[in-house]
Design an enzyme around this catalytic site. Structure first.
Site, mmCIF file in Angstrom:
data_model
loop_
_atom_site.group_PDB
_atom_site.id
_atom_site.type_symbol
_atom_site.label_atom_id
_atom_site.label_comp_id
_atom_site.label_asym_id
_atom_site.label_seq_id
_atom_site.Cartn_x
_atom_site.Cartn_y
_atom_site.Cartn_z
ATOM 1 N N CYS A 2 0.867 -1.175 0.000
ATOM 2 C CA CYS A 2 0.000 0.000 0.000
ATOM 3 C C CYS A 2 0.904 1.225 0.000
ATOM 4 O O CYS A 2 2.112 1.118 0.150
ATOM 5 C CB CYS A 2 -0.868 0.024 1.250
ATOM 6 S SG CYS A 2 -1.763 -1.503 1.511
ATOM 7 N N ARG A 27 1.123 1.781 -6.006
ATOM 8 C CA ARG A 27 1.353 0.779 -4.969
ATOM 9 C C ARG A 27 0.083 0.059 -4.545
ATOM 10 O O ARG A 27 0.121 -0.906 -3.791
ATOM 11 C CB ARG A 27 1.965 1.437 -3.733
ATOM 12 C CG ARG A 27 3.255 2.167 -3.989
ATOM 13 C CD ARG A 27 3.746 2.807 -2.725
ATOM 14 N NE ARG A 27 4.043 1.806 -1.734
ATOM 15 C CZ ARG A 27 5.195 1.161 -1.631
ATOM 16 N NH1 ARG A 27 6.167 1.451 -2.451
ATOM 17 N NH2 ARG A 27 5.383 0.256 -0.717
ATOM 18 N N TRP A 76 -3.943 -1.777 -1.224
ATOM 19 C CA TRP A 76 -3.989 -2.971 -2.070
ATOM 20 C C TRP A 76 -4.307 -4.097 -1.105
ATOM 21 O O TRP A 76 -3.476 -4.479 -0.287
ATOM 22 C CB TRP A 76 -2.637 -3.180 -2.733
ATOM 23 C CG TRP A 76 -2.611 -4.252 -3.778
ATOM 24 C CD1 TRP A 76 -2.961 -4.142 -5.092
ATOM 25 C CD2 TRP A 76 -2.165 -5.608 -3.607
ATOM 26 N NE1 TRP A 76 -2.771 -5.332 -5.739
ATOM 27 C CE2 TRP A 76 -2.277 -6.254 -4.864
ATOM 28 C CE3 TRP A 76 -1.685 -6.351 -2.530
ATOM 29 C CZ2 TRP A 76 -1.938 -7.591 -5.060
ATOM 30 C CZ3 TRP A 76 -1.342 -7.681 -2.737
ATOM 31 C CH2 TRP A 76 -1.468 -8.278 -3.991
ATOM 32 N N ASN A 102 1.164 -0.150 6.029
ATOM 33 C CA ASN A 102 1.530 -0.891 4.824
ATOM 34 C C ASN A 102 2.289 -2.130 5.275
ATOM 35 O O ASN A 102 3.281 -2.014 5.987
ATOM 36 C CB ASN A 102 2.416 -0.011 3.928
ATOM 37 C CG ASN A 102 3.030 -0.795 2.784
ATOM 38 O OD1 ASN A 102 2.434 -1.759 2.296
ATOM 39 N ND2 ASN A 102 4.205 -0.387 2.347
ATOM 40 N N GLY A 103 1.815 -3.310 4.890
ATOM 41 C CA GLY A 103 2.481 -4.553 5.288
ATOM 42 C C GLY A 103 1.471 -5.557 5.804
ATOM 43 O O GLY A 103 0.271 -5.442 5.536
ATOM 44 N N GLU A 482 9.734 -11.759 -21.381
ATOM 45 C CA GLU A 482 9.458 -10.396 -20.922
ATOM 46 C C GLU A 482 8.391 -9.734 -21.804
ATOM 47 O O GLU A 482 7.514 -9.029 -21.305
ATOM 48 C CB GLU A 482 10.762 -9.585 -20.888
ATOM 49 C CG GLU A 482 10.625 -8.122 -20.514
ATOM 50 C CD GLU A 482 10.029 -7.865 -19.133
ATOM 51 O OE1 GLU A 482 9.826 -8.807 -18.354
ATOM 52 O OE2 GLU A 482 9.727 -6.687 -18.845
ATOM 53 N N LYS A 486 4.882 -8.325 -20.313
ATOM 54 C CA LYS A 486 4.440 -6.931 -20.490
ATOM 55 C C LYS A 486 3.012 -6.907 -21.027
ATOM 56 O O LYS A 486 2.171 -6.150 -20.554
ATOM 57 C CB LYS A 486 5.338 -6.159 -21.467
ATOM 58 C CG LYS A 486 6.678 -5.709 -20.971
ATOM 59 C CD LYS A 486 6.643 -4.587 -19.962
ATOM 60 C CE LYS A 486 6.514 -5.099 -18.558
ATOM 61 N NZ LYS A 486 7.698 -5.418 -17.817
ATOM 62 N N GLU A 489 0.294 -8.224 -18.395
ATOM 63 C CA GLU A 489 0.019 -7.454 -17.184
ATOM 64 C C GLU A 489 -0.740 -6.161 -17.450
ATOM 65 O O GLU A 489 -1.418 -5.668 -16.560
ATOM 66 C CB GLU A 489 1.291 -7.196 -16.377
ATOM 67 C CG GLU A 489 2.253 -6.223 -16.985
ATOM 68 C CD GLU A 489 3.476 -6.013 -16.106
ATOM 69 O OE1 GLU A 489 3.363 -6.057 -14.887
ATOM 70 O OE2 GLU A 489 4.556 -5.786 -16.674
ATOM 71 N N HIS A 505 7.496 -29.376 -29.224
ATOM 72 C CA HIS A 505 7.214 -30.315 -28.135
ATOM 73 C C HIS A 505 5.829 -30.093 -27.527
ATOM 74 O O HIS A 505 5.585 -30.482 -26.392
ATOM 75 C CB HIS A 505 8.304 -30.209 -27.068
ATOM 76 C CG HIS A 505 9.658 -30.526 -27.603
ATOM 77 N ND1 HIS A 505 10.030 -31.796 -27.996
ATOM 78 C CD2 HIS A 505 10.723 -29.730 -27.884
ATOM 79 C CE1 HIS A 505 11.265 -31.771 -28.465
ATOM 80 N NE2 HIS A 505 11.713 -30.522 -28.418
ATOM 81 N N LYS A 604 2.810 -2.426 -7.440
ATOM 82 C CA LYS A 604 4.201 -2.757 -7.166
ATOM 83 C C LYS A 604 4.743 -1.841 -6.088
ATOM 84 O O LYS A 604 4.210 -0.765 -5.913
ATOM 85 C CB LYS A 604 5.026 -2.657 -8.436
ATOM 86 C CG LYS A 604 5.322 -1.220 -8.899
ATOM 87 C CD LYS A 604 6.138 -1.269 -10.131
ATOM 88 C CE LYS A 604 6.877 -0.011 -10.367
ATOM 89 N NZ LYS A 604 7.704 -0.066 -11.532
#
Ligand code: AGP
Length: 646
Positions: A2, A27, A76, A102-103, A482, A486, A489, A505, A604
């Protein structure tokens, strides 16, 4: 996971708290709230589910009085679904104390039961609500003392901001495992989860460390350990400018940060390559020790993990040293084999990703030297590692990581070249040639970015596809991963990255006219192999978007769309192919109307642990080597008092 902001000063706190909070929306953005002490020292709280604009709307209908002390939070959700009630700030039952957190408080159930037995009534489903309730239960007129007593009872990770109606000119903060900085202004002080939040007001910051609490008034900053010992205050000046944290005319931070990449690489080269000589200041390991390493292990998550995968190809090729790459969340739980001859490179933009921190600690505890490759100055990873190589890419605010990735790639090239020089694994001529091409990379980036419109057109022409594959070989296999990450997300399109040789395969069964396949095929020793993969896709009517070297005639016959990139040494091509991949993802998401700035679910950095900790609950002062922090661009000052503004 957060964002928190706090203010104590003489100005109206509301606009400061709201505007600063908006800079932390990356965040978390499922709910937000503010808490103030008005001029009669009443505690006023407004909170709302949804984005910060919902909170602003609420405040328009329920105005708040002028206040000069306050805290704010953008959430979040972890414990308790997003709702008005579960939003922060949380208060004690008497509404005297308010807290933003936050946590995760790991022992909140136990604390909740204990408080309930004493008659405390809880209103939310969050872990965070135990904090104000616990503070209130031990409060005897000294807020700092009550917070300190509470901190000693908490297990888990937290960054906290606390205000109380009995202490209207005081803001208390503390941290363990979640980031928190103090902004030092003239006659005002701030707390924030990240530097960009407060850059409009001050560039002078104190990096609060794990196990420290701060007691702030408008003119003073006092720091203590949780057991009450006073800590000397160090004020740093942040090197990046206010504009680094603004969109500066770009539609989104992601686009701005994509366009910042030439500058980021140029700065890195200027800092690390002086007259063709490599300087890896901050490494914290002697040349002799570097010569004796037997293995390198890279731990990282997400985009940083992909950078590490590229790093493996580069280091193994140039240095002939074995490199393992692990996602931090796997590494930390698998009792890995490392020893003092292993060099661990922990890669993280934020330096706060919980799994990467835990992986680095695990490796360190097993005797390995840990070097952090990190962007955020003063972050937990940077502080705990034995050495720190900062990428200095400036604040990365876009949720989708772009400039941090190219900077991490650049760092891997520099590390590989340094090791190759020390271990004499590379002829000087080749080393010189690679250095010269790296030095030229910012110009190549500018050239690719001039092609943005063409890439946008390709993105728009393919944005209707419901499934994408990204294929690459050798050093561009990680580029494929990558590119897929991108796209997923920010556009939510199912996208897979594959090593192209793996297609036969199984995954080839996916190819038909409903798939778009991005084929990364710059000139290289695997060019023809990849060209055969493109033929196989064409034969199954797949839609091919090729990323190829300028002047490649063959690819134009076989692909539906081609993005050209300049010719480089094949080992350096991950640096050039990533730009079109980032732009494709961005423009596809935009065309599909996705909310690029705040992709769903994701925020993030991921400071939430991915499962129960092997190390037990996180406590303050983690074991680890708190070596010197190398802040090349920052300037330390000793504590200063500033006259109050009247
Ligand atoms: C962002 O685009 C990335 N998607 C995300 O995977 C990120 O790279 C990951 O969470 C690791 O973050 P860090 O570099 O801050 O540790």
């Amino acid at each position: 996971m957060c964002g928190i902001v706090g203010y104590v000063g003489s100005k109206d706190a509301l606009p400061i708290l709201i505007e600063s909070l908006k800079k932390l929306e990356y965040r978390g953005y499922d709910s937000s709230g503010v808490g103030f002490l008005d001029h009669k020292a009443n505690l006023v709280v407004r909170k709302s589910k949804g984005k910060i604009r919902n909170l602003e709307e609420l405040i328009r209908t329920q105005p708040v009085p002028f206040a000069h002390t306050g805290i704010s939070h953008t959430r979040w959700a972890t414990h308790g679904f997003p709702s008005d009630i579960n939003s922060h700030p949380h208060t004690d039952s008497k509404h005297h104390i308010a807290v933003v957190h936050n946590g995760i408080i790991e022992n909140y159930q136990e604390l909740r039961e204990e408080l309930k037995k004493k008659g405390v009534k809880f209103v939310s489903e969050t872990d965070s609500e135990v904090i104000p309730q616990l503070i209130a239960s031990v409060y005897k007129g000294d807020l700092a003392q009550a917070v300190r007593q509470t901190l000693l009872r908490l297990k888990g990770t937290f960054a906290l901001g606390v205000i109380s109606r009995d202490n209207p000119d005081c803001l208390v903060a503390a941290r363990v495992g979640s980031p928190l900085i103090i902004g030092v202004g003239d006659g005002e002080n701030f707390i924030a989860s990240d530097v960009p939040a407060i850059l409009d007001y001050t560039r002078r910051v104190i990096y609060l460390q794990d196990g420290q609490m701060a007691v702030l008034s408008k003119t003073s900053q006092e720091l203590f350990t949780f057991d009450g010992k006073k800590v000397k205050v160090k004020i740093d000046t942040v090197s990046f400018s206010v504009t680094a944290a603004r969109k500066e005319g770009y539609a989104h931070f992601m686009l701005k940060e994509i366009h910042e990449q030439p500058l980021v690489l140029e700065q890195m080269i200027n800092l690390r390559l002086k007259n063709g000589k490599l300087t890896l200041e901050g490494l914290g390991i002697s040349d002799d020790s570097l010569k004796n390493i037997r293995k390198i292990l890279v731990v990282a998550c997400g985009t940083a993990y992909h950078a590490g995968m590229v790093g493996k190809y580069i280091i193994e090729n140039l240095v002939r040293l074995p490199v393992e790459v692990d996602t931090s969340s796997e590494y930390r739980y698998r009792d890995p084999l490392v020893d003092r001859h292993t060099l661990v490179l922990a890669v993280s933009q934020s330096g706060e990703t919980a799994d990467t921190l835990a992986a680095a600690r695990e490796a360190h505890a097993k005797g390995a030297k840990v070097i952090a490759i990190c962007n955020v100055v003063g972050s937990s990873l940077a502080r705990e590692a034995d050495g720190i190589l900062y990428t200095y890419a400036g604040p990365e605010i876009g949720v989708a990581s772009t400039k941090a990735y190219s900077a991490q790639l650049m760092m891997f090239y520099l590390i590989a070249l340094k090791l190759a020089q020390l271990r004499k694994t590379l002829p000087p001529k080749r080393s010189k040639e690679l250095i010269s091409q790296l030095t030229n990379m910012p110009s190549l980036y500018k050239e690719i970015l001039r092609n943005t419109q063409h890439i946008q057109k390709i993105a728009e022409a393919n944005s209707h596809f419901g499934c994408f594959l990204f294929l690459g070989r050798h050093v561009n296999y990680p580029s494929a991963l990558e590119g897929a990450l991108k796209l997923k997300e920010i556009s939510y399109i199912p996208a897979e990255g594959y090593a192209a040789g793996e297609m036969k395969h199984g995954p080839i069964a996916l190819i038909d006219e409903y798939r778009a396949v991005v084929c990364i095929n710059p000139q290289s020793h695997v060019y023809e192999k990849m060209a055969s993969n493109i033929q196989e896709i064409r034969a199954r009517k797949g839609n091919v978007i090729a990323i190829a070297t300028q002047g490649d005639v063959q690819v134009k016959h076989n692909a539906d769309f081609v993005v050209e990139i300049p010719l480089t040494d094949e080992l350096l091509s991950p640096l050039t192919v990533i730009l079109p991949l980032q732009l494709l993802a961005y423009f596809i998401a935009l065309k599909r109307g996705c909310y690029v700035a705040h992709p769903r679910i994701f925020a993030k950095p991921l400071t939430v642990v991915s499962g129960p900790s092997m190390l037990g609950p996180v406590r303050y002062l983690h074991p680890g080597n708190f070596n010197a922090i190398y802040r090349l661009n920052t300037h330390r000052q000793s504590k200063r008092h500033h006259p109050a503004r009247h």
